[in-house]
Enzyme design. Structure first.
Site, PDB file in Angstrom:
ATOM      1  N   GLY A   4       3.665   8.694   9.136  1.00 50.74           N
ATOM      2  CA  GLY A   4       4.666   9.500   8.452  1.00 50.74           C
ATOM      3  C   GLY A   4       5.794   8.666   7.899  1.00 50.74           C
ATOM      4  N   GLU A  58      -5.299  -5.177  10.747  1.00 48.58           N
ATOM      5  CA  GLU A  58      -4.307  -4.113  10.888  1.00 48.58           C
ATOM      6  C   GLU A  58      -4.612  -3.309  12.151  1.00 48.58           C
ATOM      7  OE1 GLU A  58      -2.311  -3.026   6.972  1.00 48.58           O
ATOM      8  OE2 GLU A  58      -4.205  -1.969   6.974  1.00 48.58           O
ATOM      9  N   SER A  61       3.322  -1.902  10.332  1.00 46.69           N
ATOM     10  CA  SER A  61       4.782  -1.753  10.466  1.00 46.69           C
ATOM     11  C   SER A  61       5.555  -3.038  10.143  1.00 46.69           C
ATOM     12  CB  SER A  61       5.153  -1.271  11.874  1.00 46.69           C
ATOM     13  OG  SER A  61       4.569  -0.017  12.127  1.00 46.69           O
ATOM     14  N   ASN A 112       0.863  -1.186   0.000  1.00 47.65           N
ATOM     15  CA  ASN A 112       0.000   0.000   0.000  1.00 47.65           C
ATOM     16  C   ASN A 112       0.903   1.240   0.000  1.00 47.65           C
ATOM     17  OD1 ASN A 112      -1.859   1.995   0.492  1.00 47.65           O
ATOM     18  ND2 ASN A 112      -2.456   1.265   2.528  1.00 47.65           N
ATOM     19  N   HIS A 154      -9.771   0.706   4.909  1.00 50.64           N
ATOM     20  CA  HIS A 154      -8.455   0.912   5.523  1.00 50.64           C
ATOM     21  C   HIS A 154      -8.611   1.840   6.732  1.00 50.64           C
ATOM     22  CE1 HIS A 154      -4.392   2.260   6.257  1.00 50.64           C
ATOM     23  NE2 HIS A 154      -4.022   1.133   5.679  1.00 50.64           N
TER      24      HIS A 154
HETATM   25  P1  PGA Z   1       2.614   0.370   7.535  1.00 50.18           P
HETATM   26  O1  PGA Z   1       1.148   0.431   6.903  1.00 50.18           O
HETATM   27  O2  PGA Z   1       3.278  -0.870   7.025  1.00 50.18           O
HETATM   28  O3  PGA Z   1       3.281   1.625   7.066  1.00 50.18           O
HETATM   29  O4  PGA Z   1       2.428   0.339   9.024  1.00 50.18           O
HETATM   30  C1  PGA Z   1       0.329  -0.689   6.795  1.00 50.18           C
HETATM   31  C2  PGA Z   1      -1.020  -0.266   6.286  1.00 50.18           C
HETATM   32  O5  PGA Z   1      -1.547   0.737   6.783  1.00 50.18           O
HETATM   33  O6  PGA Z   1      -1.597  -0.882   5.365  1.00 50.18           O
END
Ligand code: PGA
Length: 267
Positions: free
Chosen positions: A182, A174, A224, A13, A102
């Site tokens: 950021g 998630e 993350s 993403n 999301h």
């Molecule tokens: P991230 O985002 O890997 O930057 O934490 C994951 C997401 O929001 O799909």
């Protein structure tokens, strides 16, 4: 093994991290690399670029067997809806997938469970495969409401749907508190461990099977995920893939994630 039908799902993403030029440069660099050295057959990979760069990125990556998807869509096909893009339009522009619900849409743009449901229906109707995102905030988790919140999100999105037999049911757990903010850092550097992610995916699988009997969900984790943690999550029996934001927007870290996702499972 945590693969689904022999595949690990690696979904990238790109959010609003990359502009038109940066998106095209990254897509071309990835495609060139995979043309040279790639056997991606153990993976199902999709990139979710910004809308402006979606069409050229979808073309370049489509040539090497990588799918494209929209990050968000509206539920009406066409009409006077300034600033919106419909699921049907994403399909027409070469997408195979669309993210639905999301957490950044839910929490920064006020998307309700009712709207998520309308988007699910429109995405299914368009022929795209939705990637339903669910997860609790830090406050909800602290109040012990994780399961309740996720169950409400799943019920709203899926209850009473007649699932098309030609579509996979893909759900990404998630936890909002674990998602990067950021430049790839989350607020408190919080990290959802493999056991917690696995526990929630088992819960999600149970709930979805109650709602849509006979449909076996593909279960992703997001929050993350990094090159050094991707295998840590994928070794879990109910984590079939990952949805990655910040770490998917740089050539080196995404290549490393792709490599590490193909390593044999270990504990
Ligand atoms: P991230 O985002 O890997 O930057 O934490 C994951 C997401 O929001 O799909």
């Amino acid at each position: 093994m945590s693969t689904f039908n022999g595949h690990h799902y690696l979904f990238a993403n790109w959010k609003m991290y990359l502009d038109y030029d940066e998106s095209n440069i990254l897509a071309n660099a990835l495609a060139n690399e995979w043309r040279k050295q790639g056997d991606l057959s153990a993976l199902k990979m999709a990139i979710f670029p910004s809308d402006l760069s979606l069409y050229p990125v979808a073309q370049v990556l489509g040539d090497v067997g990588v799918a494209a998807g929209g990050q968000n869509s509206f539920w009406v096909d066409k009409g006077g809806y300034t600033g919106e893009i419909s699921a049907a339009m994403y399909k027409n522009a070469g997408c195979a997938y669309c993210l639905v619900g999301h957490s950044e849409r839910r929490h920064q743009f006020g998307e309700t469970n009712h709207e998520v449901r309308q988007k699910m229906e429109a995405v299914l109707e368009s022929g795209l495969t939705p990637v339903l995102c669910v997860g609790e905030t830090k406050e909800e988790r602290a109040q012990g409401k994780t399961a309740e919140v996720v169950e409400i999100q799943i019920n709203a999105a899926l209850d009473g749907l007649s699932w098309p037999s030609d579509r996979e049911l893909i759900i990404a757990y998630e936890p909002v508190w674990a998602i990067s903010k950021g430049a790839g850092k989350n607020e408190a550097g919080e990290h959802c461990d493999d056991a917690e992610a696995e526990r929630m995916n088992i819960f999600i699988a149970q709930k979805t099977t109650q709602l849509l009997s006979g449909v076996n969900p593909v279960l992703l984790f997001g929050g993350s995920v990094r090159p050094d943690t991707v295998a840590y999550y994928l070794k879990m029996p109910h984590i079939n893939g990952v949805l990655v934001g910040a770490a998917s927007t740089k050539f080196d870290s995404w290549m490393e994630i792709v490599k590490n996702a193909q390593l044999p499972a270990h504990n």
